[in-house]
Write a protein that holds these residues in place. Structure first.
Motif, PDB file in Angstrom:
ATOM      1  N   THR A   1      15.583  25.781  21.235  1.00 19.71           N
ATOM      2  CA  THR A   1      15.431  25.120  22.155  1.00 19.71           C
ATOM      3  C   THR A   1      15.533  26.559  23.924  1.00 19.71           C
ATOM      4  N   VAL A   2      14.742  25.336  24.529  1.00 20.51           N
ATOM      5  CA  VAL A   2      15.759  26.976  26.325  1.00 20.51           C
ATOM      6  C   VAL A   2      15.482  26.052  27.055  1.00 20.51           C
ATOM      7  N   GLU A   3      16.336  25.622  28.455  1.00 18.42           N
ATOM      8  CA  GLU A   3      17.437  24.944  28.783  1.00 18.42           C
ATOM      9  C   GLU A   3      16.918  26.014  30.024  1.00 18.42           C
ATOM     10  N   ARG A   4      16.594  24.706  30.731  1.00 19.21           N
ATOM     11  CA  ARG A   4      16.092  25.228  32.995  1.00 19.21           C
ATOM     12  C   ARG A   4      17.205  26.231  32.681  1.00 19.21           C
ATOM     13  N   GLU A   5      16.962  27.403  33.652  1.00 19.48           N
ATOM     14  CA  GLU A   5      17.599  28.497  34.177  1.00 19.48           C
ATOM     15  C   GLU A   5      18.679  29.396  33.337  1.00 19.48           C
ATOM     16  N   GLN A   6      17.849  29.146  31.954  1.00 20.15           N
ATOM     17  CA  GLN A   6      19.108  29.891  30.762  1.00 20.15           C
ATOM     18  C   GLN A   6      17.479  30.783  29.956  1.00 20.15           C
ATOM     19  N   THR A   7      18.180  31.866  29.777  1.00 25.02           N
ATOM     20  CA  THR A   7      17.161  32.473  28.923  1.00 25.02           C
ATOM     21  C   THR A   7      17.289  32.892  27.196  1.00 25.02           C
TER      22      THR A   7
ATOM     23  N   GLN B   1       4.083  46.285  36.809  1.00 18.66           N
ATOM     24  CA  GLN B   1       4.618  45.541  35.285  1.00 18.66           C
ATOM     25  C   GLN B   1       5.004  44.047  36.954  1.00 18.66           C
ATOM     26  N   ARG B   2       5.708  45.265  37.608  1.00 16.92           N
ATOM     27  CA  ARG B   2       5.501  43.876  39.357  1.00 16.92           C
ATOM     28  C   ARG B   2       4.422  42.853  39.453  1.00 16.92           C
ATOM     29  N   VAL B   3       3.306  43.307  39.301  1.00 17.87           N
ATOM     30  CA  VAL B   3       2.324  42.598  39.590  1.00 17.87           C
ATOM     31  C   VAL B   3       2.652  41.815  38.715  1.00 17.87           C
ATOM     32  N   MET B   4       2.772  42.357  37.731  1.00 12.82           N
ATOM     33  CA  MET B   4       2.587  41.132  35.806  1.00 12.82           C
ATOM     34  C   MET B   4       2.954  40.079  36.669  1.00 12.82           C
ATOM     35  N   ILE B   5       4.547  40.198  37.042  1.00 13.75           N
ATOM     36  CA  ILE B   5       5.514  38.932  37.235  1.00 13.75           C
ATOM     37  C   ILE B   5       5.169  38.226  38.195  1.00 13.75           C
ATOM     38  N   ALA B   6       4.626  39.340  39.296  1.00 19.68           N
ATOM     39  CA  ALA B   6       4.326  38.018  39.968  1.00 19.68           C
ATOM     40  C   ALA B   6       3.187  37.539  40.087  1.00 19.68           C
ATOM     41  N   ILE B   7       2.220  37.818  39.038  1.00 14.33           N
ATOM     42  CA  ILE B   7       1.168  36.170  39.227  1.00 14.33           C
ATOM     43  C   ILE B   7       1.693  35.787  38.205  1.00 14.33           C
ATOM     44  N   ALA B   8       2.695  35.814  36.972  1.00 13.33           N
ATOM     45  CA  ALA B   8       3.185  34.823  36.356  1.00 13.33           C
ATOM     46  C   ALA B   8       3.857  34.045  36.936  1.00 13.33           C
ATOM     47  N   LEU B   9       4.241  34.428  38.580  1.00 14.69           N
ATOM     48  CA  LEU B   9       5.128  33.903  39.411  1.00 14.69           C
ATOM     49  C   LEU B   9       4.687  32.850  40.026  1.00 14.69           C
ATOM     50  N   ALA B  10       3.487  33.243  39.932  1.00 10.34           N
ATOM     51  CA  ALA B  10       2.434  32.461  41.374  1.00 10.34           C
ATOM     52  C   ALA B  10       2.534  31.065  41.476  1.00 10.34           C
ATOM     53  N   CYS B  11       2.378  30.282  40.610  1.00 13.33           N
ATOM     54  CA  CYS B  11       3.041  29.032  40.705  1.00 13.33           C
ATOM     55  C   CYS B  11       4.034  28.674  40.915  1.00 13.33           C
ATOM     56  N   ASP B  12       5.318  29.118  40.151  1.00 15.68           N
ATOM     57  CA  ASP B  12       6.422  28.688  40.244  1.00 15.68           C
ATOM     58  C   ASP B  12       6.359  27.851  38.885  1.00 15.68           C
TER      59      ASP B  12
ATOM     60  N   LEU C   1      14.573  35.859  40.172  1.00  9.11           N
ATOM     61  CA  LEU C   1      14.211  35.387  40.326  1.00  9.11           C
ATOM     62  C   LEU C   1      14.208  34.161  39.611  1.00  9.11           C
ATOM     63  N   GLN C   2      14.940  34.002  38.254  1.00  9.23           N
ATOM     64  CA  GLN C   2      15.596  32.891  37.875  1.00  9.23           C
ATOM     65  C   GLN C   2      16.382  32.047  38.306  1.00  9.23           C
ATOM     66  N   ARG C   3      17.166  33.046  39.215  1.00  6.68           N
ATOM     67  CA  ARG C   3      18.045  32.766  39.750  1.00  6.68           C
ATOM     68  C   ARG C   3      17.637  31.401  40.666  1.00  6.68           C
ATOM     69  N   ASP C   4      16.059  31.776  41.465  1.00  4.10           N
ATOM     70  CA  ASP C   4      15.852  31.234  43.006  1.00  4.10           C
ATOM     71  C   ASP C   4      15.334  30.204  42.539  1.00  4.10           C
TER      72      ASP C   4
ATOM     73  N   GLY D   1      14.737  28.445  39.492  1.00  4.46           N
ATOM     74  CA  GLY D   1      15.265  27.598  38.270  1.00  4.46           C
ATOM     75  C   GLY D   1      14.414  27.766  36.568  1.00  4.46           C
ATOM     76  N   THR D   2      14.111  29.158  36.754  1.00  2.34           N
ATOM     77  CA  THR D   2      12.809  29.258  35.561  1.00  2.34           C
ATOM     78  C   THR D   2      13.843  29.589  34.455  1.00  2.34           C
ATOM     79  N   ALA D   3      12.842  28.569  33.128  1.00  2.00           N
ATOM     80  CA  ALA D   3      13.461  28.841  31.290  1.00  2.00           C
ATOM     81  C   ALA D   3      12.656  30.545  31.427  1.00  2.00           C
ATOM     82  N   VAL D   4      13.551  30.987  30.766  1.00  2.00           N
ATOM     83  CA  VAL D   4      12.274  32.167  30.280  1.00  2.00           C
ATOM     84  C   VAL D   4      12.966  33.285  28.601  1.00  2.00           C
ATOM     85  N   VAL D   5      11.584  32.887  28.190  1.00  2.00           N
ATOM     86  CA  VAL D   5      11.810  33.790  26.874  1.00  2.00           C
ATOM     87  C   VAL D   5      11.784  34.702  26.549  1.00  2.00           C
ATOM     88  N   TRP D   6      12.944  36.091  26.029  1.00  2.00           N
ATOM     89  CA  TRP D   6      12.878  37.126  26.878  1.00  2.00           C
ATOM     90  C   TRP D   6      12.342  37.917  24.810  1.00  2.00           C
TER      91      TRP D   6
END
Length: 534
Positions: free
Chosen positions: A27-33, A159-170, A198-201, A203-208
């Protein structure tokens, strides 16, 4: 209580008769990695792709359950349902941004695509949002970068552009699959900090996903360790580092190189300088949007490599490390300088003398798969230098020599009949080392030769290199960005920045008390040894 952002139960993946992922739950919780760690082939990426409905392998069947935010079942969902989720609620950042980005589209178009599709924004609105995202990921000159194509950006910028694309729609969930593996330590540290912010700002959950427990120790709250498609350990990150329960986890922790570990064994008695480089200068003409320009890749660089020793060449991407290797192997022509190999200037040799000198310098490149011809058995690849340099009298002698070389790198002679795709990454790199040793070189250049390997495989290759140096008296120029690996192998270290040497000292002295602020910054960017802190 709020539902987990992602809840996976008994996930299994089978391709044909082979079970790739075996009843994995997490399981992955909100704001958790959540960190997923394991070697290549352990099922890390397959688990993430199957859990998010992105797996599209021929003959693959997925069973179990994967629920997004308590309401969307992703396993078995229709293509239409998944299109509504991907990009809008789940963002993806993959290992190689060079292949993940469309080379024919500008950065602006690639970011605005999902905004127009999922948020129904106008082109003007999407462009404003794209600029905000590039600023959020700390891309330099974001206004100008909107019009750039991927090939005009560095690896870290892509890689920064890839992150921007991934986060485009929050998105609620971000899947980061080995996002820093190919990056130097300072860029890696910046990407890790960026995702945290970005996770803090948002509230995204992350699977790394990573094979590097050092990176997982920096980013993750909880860890799932996969081995052979099975979750062998799942626990909070501090518990995994303090008291790992699974033998496989302990093996991964032991294999990871850390700063302050043992350096290379003492070299044999110093028998003088093998290579003396003086005033190396390399410039490249380039075409820019504003006209032709010149990149000064290496600037008046001088260094010596002692016979039987290892010089570690370290620096960020773009520092000029690989250009030095290219100049020494004749792939680029320097504008100035000399490189004396036992008194012979390798930059100025011609004809038969050039062939003779080139035989004395071999190179092992970063990507062990791309370095081998996929249509040739590895025995043929290893024998190729023997043919070119006429080092074996006949076919029987070549086959015998290939067997010897495979044995020297810890592989059975039967590997000669195998093709590259039949070998693991570590085995392929051993084949590349065997091929480099075929000409009995005096100097072996290793250009990021272990950067793409799993930590356990990397540890074995490093031990092999040390053993070969001891047994054969080899001299190494080891190029890398991982300072822990550099410390493990090197007797001397040269730190490059923007083509210039900023520090050049014996390894023990440099790591004990770095003098230049850039060296200190590189050392500070290395993931800490969480074993000591846990």
């Amino acid at each position: 209580m709020t539902e987990p952002v992602l809840s996976v139960r008994d996930l299994a993946v089978r391709i044909g008769r082979k079970e790739i992922v075996r009843r994995v739950s997490m399981t992955v919780e909100r704001e958790q990695t959540l960190g997923i760690v394991g070697e290549s082939g352990s099922g890390k990426s397959m688990t993430a792709l199957a859990a998010t409905g992105l797996l599209d392998a021929p003959g693959a069947t997925v069973s179990g359950s994967s629920v997004l935010a308590g309401e969307h079942e992703l396993v078995g969902a229709s293509a239409r349902a998944l299109r509504q989720v991907h990009g809008a609620r789940i963002g993806f950042v993959f290992q190689d941004p060079g292949t993940s980005l469309n080379p024919l589209l500008t950065v602006e178009r690639q970011i605005t695509e999902s905004l127009q599709a999922h948020r129904h924004q106008t082109r003007r609105q999407a462009r404003v949002r794209a600029l905000e995202l590039l600023e959020a990921v700390s891309l330099t000159e974001p206004q100008d970068r909107l019009y750039s194509y991927p090939h005009q950006l560095s690896g870290g910028q892509r890689q920064r552009v890839m992150i921007a694309i991934a986060l485009a729609c929050d998105p609620e969930l971000l899947i980061a699959d080995e996002p820093t593996t190919a990056l130097d330590v300072t860029t890696q540290a910046q990407i890790i900090t960026l995702v945290r912010d970005l996770q803090r700002d948002f509230g995204t959950a992350v699977v790394w996903i990573s094979h590097d427990l050092g990176v997982i120790g920096e980013v993750a709250d909880t860890v799932t360790v996969l081995h052979g498609g099975t979750a062998v350990e799942q626990a909070p990150v501090d518990e995994v580092f303090a008291e790992p329960r699974a033998a496989y986890t302990r093996e991964l922790l032991r294999a990871r190189p850390v700063l302050g570990g043992d350096g290379p064994p003492a070299a044999a008695t110093d028998s003088g300088t093998l290579l003396d480089v003086d005033g190396l200068d390399v410039r490249f003409p380039v075409t820019t949007p504003t006209g032709r320009s010149v990149v000064h890749a290496v600037k008046d660089l001088s260094f010596r490599i002692r016979r039987g020793h290892t010089l570690g060449l370290v620096g960020e991407s773009g520092s000029g490390k690989s250009t030095v290797a290219a100049a020494l192997t004749g792939l680029v022509s320097p504008d100035a300088g000399r490189a004396l190999l036992d008194g012979t200037d390798v930059f100025r040799v011609r004809g038969s003398q050039r062939t003779s000198v080139r035989r004395r310098i071999s190179v092992v490149m970063q990507d062990p798969f791309a370095s081998l011809n996929p249509r040739m058995p590895v025995g043929t690849s290893i024998a190729e230098p023997l043919v070119v340099h006429r080092l074996a009298a006949n076919r029987k002698a070549r086959e015998a020599r290939v067997g010897e070389l495979l044995g020297a790198v810890g592989l059975a002679a039967s590997f000669a009949s195998r093709y590259p795709h039949e070998l693991s990454g570590g085995q392929r790199q051993r084949v590349n080392i065997a091929r480099a040793l075929a000409v009995q070189p005096e100097l072996l250049i290793l250009d990021e030769a272990t950067a793409s390997l799993d930590v356990s495989v990397q540890a074995k290759v490093l031990d092999l290199l040390l053993e070969l140096q001891r047994d054969l008296g080899l001299t190494y120029l080891f190029i890398g960005h991982d300072l822990a690996v550099i410390e493990r192998l090197s007797h001397d270290v040269l730190v490059l920045r923007s083509g210039e040497a900023v520090e050049y000292r014996p390894a023990a002295d440099l790591f004990a008390a770095p003098e230049h602020e850039y060296t200190r910054a590189l050392l500070a960017a290395v993931p800490p040894d969480r074993l000591a802190r846990a």
